[in-house]
Design an enzyme around this catalytic site. Sequence first.
Site, PDB file in Angstrom:
ATOM      1  N   ASP A  43     -51.690  46.543  10.142  1.00 58.23           N
ATOM      2  CA  ASP A  43     -51.262  45.436  10.908  1.00 58.23           C
ATOM      3  C   ASP A  43     -50.817  44.442  10.291  1.00 58.23           C
ATOM      4  OD1 ASP A  43     -53.651  44.378   9.406  1.00 58.23           O
ATOM      5  OD2 ASP A  43     -54.975  44.546  11.419  1.00 58.23           O
ATOM      6  N   GLN A  44     -50.943  43.105  10.518  1.00 57.57           N
ATOM      7  CA  GLN A  44     -50.075  41.946   9.754  1.00 57.57           C
ATOM      8  C   GLN A  44     -50.992  41.687   8.724  1.00 57.57           C
ATOM      9  OE1 GLN A  44     -49.774  38.688  12.266  1.00 57.57           O
ATOM     10  NE2 GLN A  44     -48.210  37.608  10.754  1.00 57.57           N
TER      11      GLN A  44
END
Length: 135
Positions: A13-14
């Site tokens: 994810d980010q």
Amino acid sequence: MAYIHDVKYYETDQMGIVHHSNYIRWFEEARMDFLTKIGYPYDKMEEMGILSPVLAVSSTYKSVIKFGERVEIETKVISFNGIKLILGYEIKKLDSKDITTVGESEHCFVNEQFRPVNMKKLNKDFYEAVVSNLE
């Protein structure tokens, strides 16, 4: 039985860590690997007219895994009565052997009409292969 997985960039994810939804996919990969290793790859099961839907799945995250790391997913048979199968999973970083995640999945066996089947009666060899891996 152990299954090795290389963490892909798209699985993160980010924050740069593996997104929680991917662990469920990894459980499936490990389960498919387990079935292959005991001589019953899932495509063979389907050819026999047997399906194995997921009834429940859970996971507990103890530490993060990042892109580029390798993990080992240990699959264990917790219980199996011929109809319902519960598998346990333990994910460890391959380099450190630190446990990052534990989980379980619960499955049943059904025919193509989604009627429950007892693998102990329908395919004793399969039943015995799974039971021989009970923890």
